[in-house]
Design an enzyme around this catalytic site. Structure first.
Site, PDB file in Angstrom:
ATOM      1  N   HIS A 173     -11.154   1.357  -6.317  1.00 47.11           N
ATOM      2  CA  HIS A 173     -11.866   1.532  -7.498  1.00 47.11           C
ATOM      3  C   HIS A 173     -12.046   0.256  -8.175  1.00 47.11           C
ATOM      4  O   HIS A 173     -12.716  -0.013  -9.255  1.00 47.11           O
ATOM      5  CB  HIS A 173     -11.096   2.410  -8.456  1.00 47.11           C
ATOM      6  CG  HIS A 173     -11.961   3.251  -9.225  1.00 47.11           C
ATOM      7  ND1 HIS A 173     -13.068   2.603 -10.296  1.00 47.11           N
ATOM      8  CD2 HIS A 173     -12.033   4.478  -9.737  1.00 47.11           C
ATOM      9  CE1 HIS A 173     -13.411   3.570 -10.852  1.00 47.11           C
ATOM     10  NE2 HIS A 173     -13.177   4.639 -10.669  1.00 47.11           N
ATOM     11  N   ALA A 174     -11.270  -0.713  -7.746  1.00 47.60           N
ATOM     12  CA  ALA A 174     -11.191  -2.139  -8.540  1.00 47.60           C
ATOM     13  C   ALA A 174     -12.574  -2.709  -7.822  1.00 47.60           C
ATOM     14  O   ALA A 174     -13.119  -3.791  -8.788  1.00 47.60           O
ATOM     15  CB  ALA A 174     -10.153  -3.055  -8.285  1.00 47.60           C
TER      16      ALA A 174
END
Length: 470
Positions: A140-141
């Site tokens: 998700h980064a």
């Protein structure tokens, strides 16, 4: 070239632990083109693996050391190995969907190592009906769930005869905008980023932020009265709202959009209302089986898109805003028609409350509603305080027509999301080619027999059709 990691992405990296891998995923099913030979899946894999050049997004990994003064940065992988990231797998016999979902569950349970770029793709053969599967996961980064799905879809075509199409991670000069630039769409965005968006916007526009206290007071008043808003104070404790393990269970199935729209048309409700109602009835039946249905209604956090009122902010969003409302799911009601009506009222009430706010206020109020979900597991207080909501239900619009990749027809696409401590189940849906594809991701231990929810979802859609007179 070393670049700083923005605060939102850094938060996803730092929040991660063995119990909470912070990657999103997708499962795609393809039908082989006419005349495909026995070695087709190997050829499919090699086309995915042998990209001429990899896009920069897929070449960087997080790094922190004394030379970076302890700051997290992105650093290019000087020893990039495409075969580590793109893999060829096969299902054990008999090669049913059950074996496929079990493999995806295991793949989704493992963390992505910081020493390499934070993504993987698995081309999977061995399905007894001849289809080819591809499971992908991305931290998700790097990208949020919506962007990840769009990135995969960006290399598809509506032309079944088109060939020479690239892999999603291939570098293309015409891609001038980095896929990781998260941008809320009219109908959906990643709610886990709302707090970061609100903070960045509010810091730069103090005049707009000055209106936040009034919006907060209105939100709190509705919450205290147990009315729908972006903040919930009345979610009951359930077996879904406990500490989780790192092991995942994934279940997926699709239903014709025509059936869902039919219920909505007959009852004067929306597709999103019917989707939430299906989840409500399914969770009610599941919790009854487990002898764990609370007397109070479950609360779902539902991302919604709406037109915010006129604002003086110069925004690329064109006045669109995305927020979260805490929907009363009506799980205490035995009648499916009553549940749908209650959900519709709750959704309308929540949208009306948000539509009176500016984009900044919507983001800030939605971020406030998310805060307990983030702080509770960080402070190890799950089970001590009430959860802010019981389950996340997201609906991500997808392509409405049939798509292909080098002649292989995409016949299904199912999202995998992120359970967190205190929130052991995540339900994400995406529409594709006339179907609504449900992806249920849960903690294997905290949400036992997760696959039973698929049967309950099917039963609830039938019950809604009967109640609507269809």
């Amino acid at each position: 070239m070393v670049t700083p990691i923005d605060p939102t992405s850094a938060a996803f990296l730092l929040a991660e632990n063995r119990q909470m891998p912070m990657h999103v995923g997708a499962l795609q099913l393809f039908r082989k083109p006419e005349g495909a030979g026995r070695g087709y899946v190997r050829e499919f894999f090699e086309e995915m693996r042998d990209a001429d050049e990899i896009a920069p997004l897929f070449l960087k990994h997080p790094y922190r050391a004394a030379r970076t003064a302890g700051q997290l940065v992105w650093r290019p992988d000087e020893q990039f190995d495409i075969e580590h990231h793109v893999r060829h797998s096969a299902l054990p016999k008999p090669g049913r969907v059950r074996e496929l979902l079990e493999l995806c569950s295991r793949l989704h349970s493992t963390r992505l190592g910081w020493e390499r770029p934070l993504w993987e793709a698995h081309v999977i053969e061995g399905m007894r009906d001849g289809r080819v599967a591809m499971y992908t996961k991305t931290h998700h980064a790097l990208v949020d769930g919506v962007s990840a799905m769009r990135l995969i879809q960006s290399v598809l075509s509506t032309d079944p005869d088109k060939r020479g199409m690239p892999a999603p991670w291939a570098y293309l000069p015409e891609r001038t905008r980095a896929p990781r630039e998260r941008e809320p769409s009219e109908t959906q965005a990643s709610l886990s980023e709302l707090s970061g968006q609100a903070l960045r916007t509010a810091l730069g526009i103090t005049a707009e932020a000055a209106g936040l206290p009034g919006a907060l007071i209105r939100t709190l008043r509705k919450s205290v009265r147990n009315e729908t808003s972006s903040l919930s104070l009345y979610a009951p404790r359930t077996i879904l709202n406990q500490s989780i393990t790192g092991s995942r269970r994934f279940a997926a199935q699709d239903w014709p959009m025509e059936r869902i729209r039919g219920v909505g048309k007959a009852t004067g409700t929306t597709v999103n209302d019917v989707v939430v109602a299906m989840c409500s009835g399914a969770l009610r039946a599941y919790l009854l089986e487990m002898h764990a249905l609370p007397e109070e209604s479950l609360v779902a956090m539902v991302p919604v898109g709406l037109k915010a009122r006129e604002s003086q902010i110069a925004s690329a969003d064109g006045g669109n805003a995305v927020g979260a409302i805490m929907v009363q799911m009506g799980t205490e009601r035995a009648d499916p028609a009553d549940r749908l009506a209650a959900i519709h009222r709750s959704m309308v009430d929540g949208k009306e409350a948000l539509s009176s706010m500016t984009p900044v206020q919507i983001l800030a109020m939605s971020a406030l509603g998310q805060a307990p979900a983030i702080l509770t597991p960080m402070l190890r207080m799950q089970g001590i305080v009430r959860p802010p909501y019981n389950v996340i239900i997201s609906n991500v619009p997808g392509p409405r027509t049939t798509h292909y990749w080098n002649g292989a027809q995409l016949v299904g696409t199912y999202p995998l999301s992120i359970p967190i401590n205190g929130m052991a189940l995540n339900i994400t849906c995406t529409s594709y080619d006339g179907d609504m594809c449900f992806g249920l991701t849960g903690c294997r231990r905290t949400v036992p027999h997760l696959q039973r929810l698929l049967t309950h979802l099917d039963d609830e859609l039938k019950a809604l059709e009967k109640a609507a007179g269809i």
